[in-house]
Design a protein around this motif. Structure first.
Motif, PDB file in Angstrom:
ATOM      1  N   ALA A 146      31.501  35.632  35.897  1.00  0.00           N
ATOM      2  CA  ALA A 146      32.445  36.177  34.923  1.00  0.00           C
ATOM      3  C   ALA A 146      32.998  37.484  35.451  1.00  0.00           C
ATOM      4  O   ALA A 146      32.248  38.354  35.893  1.00  0.00           O
ATOM      5  N   PHE A 147      34.307  37.608  35.405  1.00  0.00           N
ATOM      6  CA  PHE A 147      34.950  38.853  35.818  1.00  0.00           C
ATOM      7  C   PHE A 147      35.467  39.566  34.577  1.00  0.00           C
ATOM      8  O   PHE A 147      36.278  39.026  33.829  1.00  0.00           O
ATOM      9  N   TRP A 148      34.953  40.784  34.361  1.00  0.00           N
ATOM     10  CA  TRP A 148      35.477  41.567  33.249  1.00  0.00           C
ATOM     11  C   TRP A 148      36.225  42.776  33.782  1.00  0.00           C
ATOM     12  O   TRP A 148      35.918  43.305  34.844  1.00  0.00           O
ATOM     13  N   PHE A 149      37.233  43.196  33.017  1.00  0.00           N
ATOM     14  CA  PHE A 149      38.129  44.259  33.468  1.00  0.00           C
ATOM     15  C   PHE A 149      38.562  45.088  32.267  1.00  0.00           C
ATOM     16  O   PHE A 149      38.384  44.696  31.108  1.00  0.00           O
ATOM     17  N   ASP A 150      39.139  46.241  32.553  1.00  0.00           N
ATOM     18  CA  ASP A 150      39.630  47.137  31.509  1.00  0.00           C
ATOM     19  C   ASP A 150      41.010  46.660  31.087  1.00  0.00           C
ATOM     20  O   ASP A 150      42.013  46.940  31.741  1.00  0.00           O
ATOM     21  N   TRP A 151      41.044  45.916  29.986  1.00  0.00           N
ATOM     22  CA  TRP A 151      42.283  45.277  29.537  1.00  0.00           C
ATOM     23  C   TRP A 151      43.307  46.282  28.987  1.00  0.00           C
ATOM     24  O   TRP A 151      44.446  45.914  28.701  1.00  0.00           O
ATOM     25  N   ARG A 152      42.926  47.537  28.873  1.00  0.00           N
ATOM     26  CA  ARG A 152      43.892  48.558  28.458  1.00  0.00           C
ATOM     27  C   ARG A 152      44.884  48.868  29.565  1.00  0.00           C
ATOM     28  O   ARG A 152      46.015  49.282  29.302  1.00  0.00           O
ATOM     29  N   LYS A 153      44.473  48.709  30.804  1.00  0.00           N
ATOM     30  CA  LYS A 153      45.210  49.245  31.941  1.00  0.00           C
ATOM     31  C   LYS A 153      46.087  48.194  32.633  1.00  0.00           C
ATOM     32  O   LYS A 153      46.057  47.010  32.295  1.00  0.00           O
ATOM     33  N   ASP A 154      46.861  48.663  33.592  1.00  0.00           N
ATOM     34  CA  ASP A 154      47.764  47.831  34.385  1.00  0.00           C
ATOM     35  C   ASP A 154      46.996  46.655  34.989  1.00  0.00           C
ATOM     36  O   ASP A 154      45.930  46.836  35.588  1.00  0.00           O
ATOM     37  N   VAL A 155      47.552  45.442  34.855  1.00  0.00           N
ATOM     38  CA  VAL A 155      46.864  44.257  35.377  1.00  0.00           C
ATOM     39  C   VAL A 155      46.707  44.321  36.890  1.00  0.00           C
ATOM     40  O   VAL A 155      45.818  43.670  37.447  1.00  0.00           O
ATOM     41  N   LYS A 156      47.544  45.095  37.571  1.00  0.00           N
ATOM     42  CA  LYS A 156      47.415  45.201  39.035  1.00  0.00           C
ATOM     43  C   LYS A 156      46.098  45.873  39.416  1.00  0.00           C
ATOM     44  O   LYS A 156      45.506  45.545  40.457  1.00  0.00           O
ATOM     45  N   LEU A 157      45.639  46.813  38.596  1.00  0.00           N
ATOM     46  CA  LEU A 157      44.347  47.446  38.858  1.00  0.00           C
ATOM     47  C   LEU A 157      43.222  46.426  38.743  1.00  0.00           C
ATOM     48  O   LEU A 157      42.302  46.394  39.565  1.00  0.00           O
ATOM     49  N   ALA A 158      43.309  45.589  37.725  1.00  0.00           N
ATOM     50  CA  ALA A 158      42.296  44.544  37.550  1.00  0.00           C
ATOM     51  C   ALA A 158      42.350  43.537  38.692  1.00  0.00           C
ATOM     52  O   ALA A 158      41.309  43.045  39.144  1.00  0.00           O
ATOM     53  N   ALA A 159      43.562  43.229  39.165  1.00  0.00           N
ATOM     54  CA  ALA A 159      43.707  42.279  40.277  1.00  0.00           C
ATOM     55  C   ALA A 159      43.000  42.785  41.531  1.00  0.00           C
ATOM     56  O   ALA A 159      42.344  42.010  42.246  1.00  0.00           O
ATOM     57  N   ASP A 160      43.112  44.068  41.801  1.00  0.00           N
ATOM     58  CA  ASP A 160      42.436  44.640  42.969  1.00  0.00           C
ATOM     59  C   ASP A 160      40.919  44.632  42.793  1.00  0.00           C
ATOM     60  O   ASP A 160      40.169  44.400  43.753  1.00  0.00           O
ATOM     61  N   GLU A 161      40.472  44.868  41.573  1.00  0.00           N
ATOM     62  CA  GLU A 161      39.035  44.790  41.294  1.00  0.00           C
ATOM     63  C   GLU A 161      38.538  43.358  41.451  1.00  0.00           C
ATOM     64  O   GLU A 161      37.423  43.124  41.934  1.00  0.00           O
ATOM     65  N   MET A 183      45.487  37.084  28.818  1.00  0.00           N
ATOM     66  CA  MET A 183      45.871  38.124  29.761  1.00  0.00           C
ATOM     67  C   MET A 183      45.193  37.935  31.122  1.00  0.00           C
ATOM     68  O   MET A 183      45.720  38.376  32.155  1.00  0.00           O
ATOM     69  N   GLY A 184      44.045  37.274  31.137  1.00  0.00           N
ATOM     70  CA  GLY A 184      43.355  37.016  32.393  1.00  0.00           C
ATOM     71  C   GLY A 184      44.205  36.221  33.368  1.00  0.00           C
ATOM     72  O   GLY A 184      44.080  36.373  34.586  1.00  0.00           O
ATOM     73  N   ARG A 189      47.401  35.980  38.389  1.00  0.00           N
ATOM     74  CA  ARG A 189      48.690  35.902  39.085  1.00  0.00           C
ATOM     75  C   ARG A 189      48.948  37.156  39.923  1.00  0.00           C
ATOM     76  O   ARG A 189      49.469  37.079  41.042  1.00  0.00           O
ATOM     77  N   ALA A 190      48.588  38.322  39.381  1.00  0.00           N
ATOM     78  CA  ALA A 190      48.738  39.562  40.150  1.00  0.00           C
ATOM     79  C   ALA A 190      47.835  39.544  41.373  1.00  0.00           C
ATOM     80  O   ALA A 190      48.219  40.013  42.461  1.00  0.00           O
ATOM     81  N   PHE A 191      46.624  38.998  41.218  1.00  0.00           N
ATOM     82  CA  PHE A 191      45.709  38.864  42.357  1.00  0.00           C
ATOM     83  C   PHE A 191      46.321  37.977  43.444  1.00  0.00           C
ATOM     84  O   PHE A 191      46.290  38.314  44.635  1.00  0.00           O
ATOM     85  N   ILE A 192      46.890  36.852  43.039  1.00  0.00           N
ATOM     86  CA  ILE A 192      47.478  35.918  44.004  1.00  0.00           C
ATOM     87  C   ILE A 192      48.622  36.579  44.767  1.00  0.00           C
ATOM     88  O   ILE A 192      48.769  36.396  45.982  1.00  0.00           O
ATOM     89  N   ARG A 198      43.761  36.122  50.851  1.00  0.00           N
ATOM     90  CA  ARG A 198      42.483  35.642  50.302  1.00  0.00           C
ATOM     91  C   ARG A 198      42.711  34.420  49.432  1.00  0.00           C
ATOM     92  O   ARG A 198      41.904  33.485  49.452  1.00  0.00           O
ATOM     93  N   TRP A 199      43.793  34.404  48.671  1.00  0.00           N
ATOM     94  CA  TRP A 199      44.083  33.245  47.839  1.00  0.00           C
ATOM     95  C   TRP A 199      44.259  32.003  48.708  1.00  0.00           C
ATOM     96  O   TRP A 199      43.778  30.915  48.355  1.00  0.00           O
ATOM     97  N   GLU A 200      44.897  32.138  49.846  1.00  0.00           N
ATOM     98  CA  GLU A 200      45.074  30.998  50.738  1.00  0.00           C
ATOM     99  C   GLU A 200      43.738  30.469  51.233  1.00  0.00           C
ATOM    100  O   GLU A 200      43.544  29.254  51.347  1.00  0.00           O
ATOM    101  N   THR A 201      42.799  31.373  51.540  1.00  0.00           N
ATOM    102  CA  THR A 201      41.489  30.923  52.029  1.00  0.00           C
ATOM    103  C   THR A 201      40.629  30.345  50.909  1.00  0.00           C
ATOM    104  O   THR A 201      39.616  29.690  51.190  1.00  0.00           O
ATOM    105  N   MET A 202      41.006  30.588  49.651  1.00  0.00           N
ATOM    106  CA  MET A 202      40.245  30.023  48.537  1.00  0.00           C
ATOM    107  C   MET A 202      40.497  28.524  48.362  1.00  0.00           C
ATOM    108  O   MET A 202      39.728  27.839  47.702  1.00  0.00           O
ATOM    109  N   TRP A 203      41.580  28.028  48.955  1.00  0.00           N
ATOM    110  CA  TRP A 203      41.893  26.605  48.891  1.00  0.00           C
ATOM    111  C   TRP A 203      40.970  25.831  49.819  1.00  0.00           C
ATOM    112  O   TRP A 203      40.816  26.150  50.996  1.00  0.00           O
ATOM    113  N   ASP A 204      40.344  24.785  49.289  1.00  0.00           N
ATOM    114  CA  ASP A 204      39.436  23.960  50.078  1.00  0.00           C
ATOM    115  C   ASP A 204      40.209  22.768  50.624  1.00  0.00           C
ATOM    116  O   ASP A 204      40.339  21.733  49.968  1.00  0.00           O
ATOM    117  N   ALA A 205      40.723  22.932  51.825  1.00  0.00           N
ATOM    118  CA  ALA A 205      41.580  21.900  52.410  1.00  0.00           C
ATOM    119  C   ALA A 205      40.813  20.599  52.670  1.00  0.00           C
ATOM    120  O   ALA A 205      41.382  19.513  52.587  1.00  0.00           O
TER     121      ALA A 205
END
Length: 296
Positions: A146-161, A183-184, A189-192, A198-205
């Protein structure tokens, strides 16, 4: 005597395997608190799912792959830490709301730090009342975090976390699926976008994506939500319930707290999709509704 609030915090801050272990062997006093918190029916369901997931958690049963669950807005526990290091859970804790502590959630003008500099507010868990069943259902067959984040703040900050957490949990190349609520999904999407390699390597070809590389969005407001303007003017049900419980602040006093959250503005309805929502980006139009929010 067992500290009820600390026990609930331990549940909220537990990741999936620890949640399974806690639900499998509770003391009679712990079980009593869990039943009060979750309700008998929900607790029994969670414990049954924990039993079904225990073999996978202990490594006895093979895993299908890795999954990260990302909560939505309001779905993560937030805790305040004072200068002495004492931590108190703020969201979603009714006793703290009653005492007027919601104002500790207010951010400064930049939206990155606290308005009240005597405290540091951090994401400290995922609310198991709402996400426990999802986590434990997936855990029967998958390695789940489970990934939890500070939902008050910019989603880009959560994406980096999220990038940092995925690297810590699974390394830099292991396949991983993302399951995101509300919102997750915007965080995912911001993470991608920000961590595309990293998103590309998450794909199991090898298995055409069976073990990783897929994003499942559950109720994500990809084009915004009409609930957000209601939050801004104080007509949203959650804002009004908070004001009803809060013994020190009304809606008008709580609005500056919610207005300080960059995250809610990132969920406004998109004028790129519907030109009819453009007036929502003009503050004077929103404040036409202020009278109804603060006087009713």
């Amino acid at each position: 005597m067992l500290d009820e609030q600390q026990l609930i915090h331990r549940i909220e801050s537990a990741n999936t395997d620890d949640l399974i272990a806690t639900l499998l062997n509770p003391s009679s006093e712990e079980e009593h608190i869990f039943r009060l918190y979750f309700g008998d029916e929900s607790y029994d369901r969670l414990r049954l799912l924990a039993l079904k997931s225990s073999d996978r958690a202990r490594g006895i049963k093979a895993t299908k792959g890795n999954v990260v669950v990302i909560h939505g807005i309001l779905g993560g526990e937030l805790s305040a830490i004072d200068r002495s290091g004492t931590q108190k859970q703020l969201w979603l804790k009714v006793p703290q709301i009653m005492q007027g502590k919601l104002d500790l959630l207010r951010l400064n003008e930049e939206g990155r730090a606290e308005h009240n500099t005597e405290y540091d507010v951090r994401a400290s868990g995922i609310l198991k009342r709402y996400y426990g069943v999802l986590l434990l259902s997936l855990a029967q067959s998958w390695t789940v975090r489970a990934f939890w984040f500070d939902w008050r703040k910019d989603v880009k900050l959560a994406a980096d976390e999220l990038q940092a957490k995925i690297s810590n949990w699974f390394g830099d190349e292991a396949p991983v699926h993302l399951v995101a609520h509300s919102m997750g999904g915007l965080v995912a999407r911001a993470f991608i976008k920000r961590h595309s390699k990293r998103w590309e390597t998450m794909w199991d070809a090898k298995s055409s994506g069976k073990r990783g590389g897929r994003l499942v969005m559950l109720g994500t407001p990809n084009h915004g939500s009409f609930e957000i303007p209601q939050v801004i003017v104080g007509l949203n049900q959650t804002v009004r319930l908070c004001a009803l419980v809060d013994l020190r602040h009304g809606v008008q006093e709580l609005l500056p707290v919610f207005h300080s959250f960059p995250g809610i503005y990132q969920m406004l309805p998109s004028p790129l999709i519907s030109k009819n929502v453009q007036p929502l980006y003009d503050a004077k139009n929103l404040w036409k509704f202020k009278h109804f929010a603060t006087s009713s």
